[in-house]
Design an enzyme around this catalytic site. Structure first.
Site: not given
Ligand code: PEP
Ligand code: MG
Length: 799
Positions: A508, A418, A699, A749
């Protein structure tokens, strides 16, 4: 023709609210339309509005009730006193003989149909003016469970009639402008399902917190369902992903969370119909439903939703004598139906005080305020307007206080209690099922309630810093470059389902392990190496109920990742194998027994180098098993995997071989394997890496660190950590060009475009295929990608 006094449920339809009230109409509709599809609804009948009216007429009650209501309007008495007087009029009025006989006849017929005398029935009120679109205010009138025999049945029906005049029902009708005497009460008399020795609960056909419409959320507890509805028990919670339900090879359950289930409501003895008792230890440890039952209920929920054409809130039960499942109630879900879907509100919490409590987060807001502890609803006058209400549990009597609160914290209850339902409807954040709020918090104390961190919410001591933002989702441009999401918190993942993303570009795994699993995987494989007794006990507690400890890791990880994969589905979800540094792995429970102390973990035993190494191989096998479970068993074949920090081609070959040994051969069942481009060697040898993988994700965090030689964690060097540096840009352009030349796809990413949307412009100019960003920057990045694409088209257009 006069309305009948009795309506068998199978003859009632959705539109019959004036005749049998909203609840009974809905039950009838389901029996008629859904029973042929295999959905079981317990049989029964309803006394109609005409029965109620003829009861009043035979006893000439209306004029006396009118007088009392006039007294109330003229303040010639208090609401509780007048309400009691009206109820008394009804409760002592004798049954008109013919009417009583008709009801008893129907009951006898029900007994005949069931083949036994004096069957136990549930007797439930169903008001004819019950506003169906206002679920939390339903359930205002009485319910009597486990009623047996004609005499007790008549008595219960009459008490249901009287309950149309509880103080709260009168007050509610006054605020809604309903005329008290034109509302009537139908009573549903339905065969009891033996949930007292089985289980029951509530389910929603969307996620009640975020409105995510591709999941069914099921709550379950032992015994009668009232404990879940009232929120006096902390139920199990299961989440099922709807689009995969039709594939019978899959088990698309993305969550099975065991609740404490400390009590259950069972049939009473002697005069009492029901009573609440503590559950046995074994019951607390066990999940109420198995996979088959969870899937059946989810399929039913989907069918019910499809029939009604809107999200639904459904009560279900499982009969303990035969194990069968039943639907006992269904009504439209009301909160998200009225929601503005063109905007997304986000809250982020910064600096904060000590964590005082945890619980189930309802809503997504953060509120700082003063606690006002009210233990009994009778003391509601003590409540200070605008304070944070802290109490054990709430029921409809609490509504007036809840309306005056800034937030609500309760000891007990789950997502469908509720307190949770009313808070959502009032737009207030709430924390339910904290266990000890009433003991730990005191009136006048300043606290911050945060529901902005996912399914689990927190109470922090004192104020906290909060950023609130409203993202507009209207008129978002289309882009040729994919814009994806970096998601790592399974608890909060559903929050982002409305973003029109092209999938998840980075999940991740190490964050999911830290958030949800908490134990070092090697400690689960080789517990004997963990010497610290306190740590061993913590691990024992977390893994309780699992066949073996590694199953805890595999199932937990697969289910957690499933929440993220669900948000991306059917688009790609790129799950990256774990990339903790040794110091971070050591911080997991039992981790210190397995991790070397390194001078420089950032350049140490991390990423691909671990997976084939003796020190981690067995743990990597668990990571692979979790992915296999996620793809094959749960059914998220949109999940691709990614290898982080892969220093050499030789290392790449070893990892691919170990993956294949663990059931994850690249290409099998469509499995795509990506590699991070985050070490200069990945750029230099891009062609060789490209021939081994399906694609790359740049990365930029590590690539910047390793190109410029700047420790990415160093405060002192923060100013020279720059992804826009020419050398870093050279690396990025080169790897994009080389990848494309080799026929591989490539995205990025790293954090750069999330923090500086203009960086996206550079990437688009270089022809990148996708950019994956944190969800809060999605809208801004999408806009800058679109602008960059337009600019590029303009420049390239022939003059
Ligand atoms: C990066 O290195 O840009 C990446 C995305 O991996 P992390 O930040 O997890 O090392
Ligand atoms: Mg990295």
């Amino acid at each position: 023709m006069e309305d009948p006094v009795i309506v068998w449920l199978e003859n009632a339809r959705r539109g019959d609210v004036a005749l049998v009230g909203g609840k009974n109409a809905s039950l009838g509709e389901m029996i008629a339309a859904l029973a042929p599809k295999g959905i079981a609804v317990p049989p029964g009948f309803a006394t109609s509005a005409a029965a109620y009216r003829s009861f009043l007429a035979a006893n000439d009650l209306a004029p006396r009730m009118r007088d009392l209501l006039d007294d109330l309007a003229a303040r010639r008495g208090t609401l509780p006193d007048i309400a009691r007087a009206i109820r008394r009029l009804i409760e002592v009025a004798p049954w008109p003989e013919a009417l009583a006989a008709t009801i008893i006849e129907a009951y006898d017929e029900l007994c005949r149909r069931e083949g036994q005398p004096n069957v136990a029935v549930a007797v439930r009120s169903s008001a004819t003016a019950e506003d169906l679109a206002d679920a939390s205010f339903a359930g205002q009138q009485e319910t009597f469970l486990n009623v047996t025999g004609a005499g007790p049945l008549l008595d219960a029906v009459r008490r249901c009639f009287a309950s149309l005049f509880t103080a709260r029902a009168i007050a509610y009708r006054d605020t809604k402008g309903f005329d008290h005497l034109s509302v009537a009460l139908s009573v549903g008399v339905q065969l009891m399902v033996r949930t007292d020795i089985g289980g029951s609960g509530v389910m929603f056909t969307i996620d009640p917190e975020t409105g995510f419409d591709r999941v069914v959320v099921i709550n379950a507890a032992w015994g009668l369902g009232e404990t879940v509805v009232q929120g006096i028990v902390d139920p199990d919670e299961y989440v099922v992903y709807k689009p995969l339900l039709s594939d019978t090879r899959r088990v698309p359950i993305t969550e099975k969370r065991r609740g404490e289930k400390a009590i259950k409501m069972i049939y009473g003895a002697g005069g009492e119909r029901t009573r609440t008792v503590p559950t046995a230890k074994a019951e607390r440890r066990q999940l109420v439903l198995d996979d088959a039952d969870i899937l059946t209920l989810a399929r039913w929920a989907v069918a019910i939703e499809a029939h009604y054409g809107c999200p639904m809130d459904i009560e279900w039960g499982r009969d303990g004598t035969n194990g069968r499942l039943y639907i006992v109630q269904a009504r439209p879900e009301t909160v998200h139906a009225h929601e503005d879907t063109s905007v997304l509100h986000t809250y982020r919490i910064g600096a904060k005080g000590k964590t005082l409590l945890e619980g189930v987060a309802i809503g997504e807001q953060v509120v700082t305020g003063e606690v006002c502890l009210v233990e009994n609803v009778a003391d509601q006058a003590d409540f200070v307007d605008g304070a944070i209400l802290v109490t054990h549990t709430t029921d409809p009597d609490w509504l007036p206080v809840m309306k005056r609160a800034a937030a609500i914290i309760t000891d007990h209850g789950g997502r469908t209690s509720h307190a949770a339902i009313v808070s959502r409807e009032l737009g207030l954040p709430a924390l339910v099922g904290t266990g000890t709020a009433t003991e730990r918090l005191h009136s006048g104390q300043t606290v911050t309630l945060s529901c902005a961190e996912g399914d689990t919410g927190f109470v922090y001591d004192g104020p906290a810093s909060v950023t609130a933002e409203t993202l507009s989702l209207t008129d978002l441009p289309e882009t040729a470059t994919k814009v994806m999401l970096n998601l790592a918190n399974p608890d909060a993942a559903f929050r982002w389902w409305r973003l029109p993303s092209d999938g998840v570009g980075l999940a991740r795994m190490e964050f999911v392990i830290a958030n949800r699993i908490k134990v070092h995987p090697m400690a689960l494989v080789r517990m004997e190496a963990v010497r610290d007794e306190a740590v061993r006990q913590q691990i024992e507690a977390l893994t309780e109920g699992f066949d073996d400890r590694s199953a805890y890791f595999v199932t937990g990880l697969a289910q957690s990742l499933a929440r993220i994969a669900a948000v991306a589905h059917p688009k790609r979800c790129l799950v990256r194998f774990s990339d903790f540094k040794t110091n971070e792995y050591a911080g997991l429970l039992g981790g210190s027994a397995f991790e070397p102390a390194e001078e420089n973990p950032m350049l140490g035993f991390r990423g691909a180098s671990r997976y084939a190494a003796d020190a981690y191989r067995a743990a990597f096998a668990l990571e692979c098993r979790a992915i296999a479970m996620l793809r094959q068993h749960i059914g998220f074949t949109n999940v691709a995997v990614m290898v982080p920090f892969c220093r050499s081609v030789n290392e790449a070959d070893k990892v691919l071989a170990v993956m294949a040994e663990n059931g994850l051969a690249r290409g099998d069942d469509g499995l795509e394997v990506f590699v991070m481009a985050e070490i200069p060697s990945n750029v230099v040898l891009a062609k060789s890496f490209a021939s081994r993988f399906d694609g790359f994700s740049i990365g930029s965090n590590d690539l910047t660190q390793l190109t410029l030689g700047v420790d990415r964690d160093s405060e002192r060097l923060a100013a020279i950590f720059d992804e826009n540096d020419e050398a870093v840009r050279w690396m990025i352009s080169t790897v994009i060009r080389e990848a494309h030349a080799a026929g591989a796809v490539i995205g990025l990413c790293g954090q750069a475009p999330s923090d500086h949307p203009a960086f996206a412009q550079f990437l688009v100019g270089e022809g990148i295929d996708s950019i994956s960003v944190t969800p809060d920057s999605f809208v801004a990045v999408k806009a800058s990608v679109a602008a960059a694409e337009r600019e590029l088209a303009r420049v390239r257009a022939p003059a």
